[in-house]
Design an enzyme around this catalytic site. Structure first.
Site, mmCIF file in Angstrom:
data_model
loop_
_atom_site.group_PDB
_atom_site.id
_atom_site.type_symbol
_atom_site.label_atom_id
_atom_site.label_comp_id
_atom_site.label_asym_id
_atom_site.label_seq_id
_atom_site.Cartn_x
_atom_site.Cartn_y
_atom_site.Cartn_z
ATOM 1 N N THR A 13 -5.205 -7.952 -2.912
ATOM 2 C CA THR A 13 -3.838 -8.416 -3.155
ATOM 3 C C THR A 13 -3.818 -9.784 -3.809
ATOM 4 O OG1 THR A 13 -2.991 -7.126 -1.330
ATOM 5 C CG2 THR A 13 -1.662 -9.004 -1.975
ATOM 6 N N TYR A 23 2.670 -2.829 -4.383
ATOM 7 C CA TYR A 23 2.014 -3.375 -5.574
ATOM 8 C C TYR A 23 0.650 -2.718 -5.764
ATOM 9 C CZ TYR A 23 -0.176 -5.798 -1.754
ATOM 10 O OH TYR A 23 -0.832 -6.064 -0.587
ATOM 11 N N THR A 88 -7.587 -7.963 1.841
ATOM 12 C CA THR A 88 -7.597 -8.290 3.272
ATOM 13 C C THR A 88 -8.041 -7.107 4.140
ATOM 14 O OG1 THR A 88 -5.262 -7.679 3.459
ATOM 15 C CG2 THR A 88 -5.753 -10.005 3.080
ATOM 16 N N ASP A 89 -7.868 -5.878 3.613
ATOM 17 C CA ASP A 89 -8.054 -4.707 4.485
ATOM 18 C C ASP A 89 -9.467 -4.568 5.053
ATOM 19 O OD1 ASP A 89 -5.415 -4.111 4.107
ATOM 20 O OD2 ASP A 89 -5.748 -2.453 2.718
ATOM 21 N N LYS A 159 -8.406 -8.792 10.931
ATOM 22 C CA LYS A 159 -7.029 -8.639 10.474
ATOM 23 C C LYS A 159 -6.244 -7.975 11.591
ATOM 24 C CE LYS A 159 -4.165 -6.887 6.704
ATOM 25 N NZ LYS A 159 -4.104 -6.180 5.411
ATOM 26 N N GLU A 280 -25.786 3.245 33.781
ATOM 27 C CA GLU A 280 -26.747 4.355 33.629
ATOM 28 C C GLU A 280 -26.017 5.631 33.184
ATOM 29 O OE1 GLU A 280 -30.827 5.485 34.527
ATOM 30 O OE2 GLU A 280 -29.909 3.546 34.894
HETATM 31 N N1 ASP Z 1 -4.941 -3.225 0.223
HETATM 32 C C1 ASP Z 1 -5.174 -4.606 -0.144
HETATM 33 C C2 ASP Z 1 -6.678 -4.816 -0.181
HETATM 34 O O1 ASP Z 1 -7.273 -4.844 0.838
HETATM 35 C C3 ASP Z 1 -4.523 -5.481 0.853
HETATM 36 C C4 ASP Z 1 -4.723 -6.946 0.673
HETATM 37 O O2 ASP Z 1 -5.568 -7.425 -0.060
HETATM 38 O O3 ASP Z 1 -3.971 -7.693 1.335
HETATM 39 O O4 ASP Z 1 -7.236 -4.933 -1.242
#
Ligand code: ASP
Length: 317
Positions: A13, A23, A88-89, A159, A280
């Site tokens: 992102t 997006y 972020t994912d 996250k 165990e």
């Molecule tokens: N789907 C995106 C990614 O992980 C989400 C992000 O970057 O916040 O590339």
């Protein structure tokens, strides 16, 4: 003089344009990201595009190439540190992978954003600036993630929010450091790793063992475990409930897979803590590792010829 920072772009992102949802990740180049942060002109910076993807689609091929580029740049005497722009994912998975294959004596700083560059709430520029600051920081070392003014360790960063701007934390461990008013405030030691060697992770990705995650939940059956075993998976991590408890139907299939030579670990879907104890007769525990991290750990251990069972030496944070 050791002051160059290399930014390796992988997409996400932070490199997206569009609305706050819906997006397309991975549209802008690293050079375009840098252009949005005039303060970066204060540092000698180089940029390289390693990949351009939505990190939900991260692959082992990109991980291997990214690790190779990090090793290459860190070996250059003029380079102070490396920044990796990422989605972020799966940021926490890439951070853990790099932490387990590299032992950087300089900082390797992952950063990301929750909003695309075109959003009124764009958080990428500040995160990128903070990440460069940490990468240029004398004495900094190891793989870390910088988001919202916090420096997180690779074993703890997670996250926790799918949409909120302040989406990441380090759980009970807390952040390694804070970036406050252009200054770094160190709270605990930089991460130290005991990585597997390049002879393990530089081998062709096609030879990496297949290791997957299966979830235990109400109403589940053993179909997923049996299918993965039949498909040749060499390792399975069960995302268990509570303290690593596993539904009887999954457990039965998991023990059968284990008897047939598949390495099986149990982890927990609980967001905090980890699996405590190894009574165990229970499947080996993944300890503090989340299911996604346990998958990486088990894969690397299998690649390194590990014959063990439980996660006997949990990685240091
Ligand atoms: N789907 C995106 C990614 O992980 C989400 C992000 O970057 O916040 O590339």
């Amino acid at each position: 003089m050791q002051n160059t920072v290399v930014i390796l772009g992988t997409g996400g992102t932070i490199a997206a344009a569009g609305g706050d949802v819906g997006y397309t990740a991975g549209q802008l180049s690293v050079a375009q990201l840098m252009a949005a942060v005039p303060a970066l002109a204060a540092w000698p910076i180089e940029a390289e595009q390693v990949a351009q993807l939505d990190s939900k689609d991260m692959t082992h091929e990109v991980w291997q190439r990214l690790a190779q580029r990090v090793v290459h740049h860190l070996a250059r005497p003029e380079v102070a540190g490396v920044v990796v722009t990422h989605g972020t994912d799966t940021l926490e998975e890439t951070a853990y992978f790099l932490h387990r294959v590299l032992a950087p004596g300089k900082p390797v700083v992952l950063t990301a954003s929750m909003r695309p560059a075109t959003s009124l709430q764009a958080d990428g520029p500040q995160n990128l600036l903070d990440a460069v600051r940490v990468a240029a920081q004398p004495g900094a070392r190891g793989v870390v993630a910088v988001l919202q003014g916090r420096v997180h360790g690779p074993v703890d960063v997670r996250k926790r929010e799918p949409f909120a701007l302040d989406a990441f934390d380090s759980g009970e461990a807390g952040p390694v450091a804070l970036v406050q008013d252009h200054q770094l405030r160190l709270l605990r030691p930089w991460p130290v790793s005991q990585p597997v060697g390049p002879s393990v992770w530089e081998r062709p990705v096609a030879e990496w063992p297949r290791v997957g995650v299966v979830a235990s939940h109400a109403g589940v059956d053993g179909v997923a475990v049996r299918a993965m075993q039949a498909a040749g998976y060499q390792g399975l991590v069960v995302e268990g409930t509570g303290n690593g408890t596993v539904h009887a139907a999954v457990l039965e299939a998991a023990w059968q897979a284990r008897t047939a030579g598949v390495a099986v670990w149990r982890s927990t879907r609980c967001p905090g803590g980890g699996v405590v104890g190894q009574p165990e007769g229970q499947l080996p525990s993944a300890g503090v590792l989340t299911p996604a991290r346990a998958r990486i750990e088990l894969m690397l251990r299998l690649m390194a010829g590990w014959q063990g069972d439980a996660l006997d030496a949990p990685p240091a944070g």
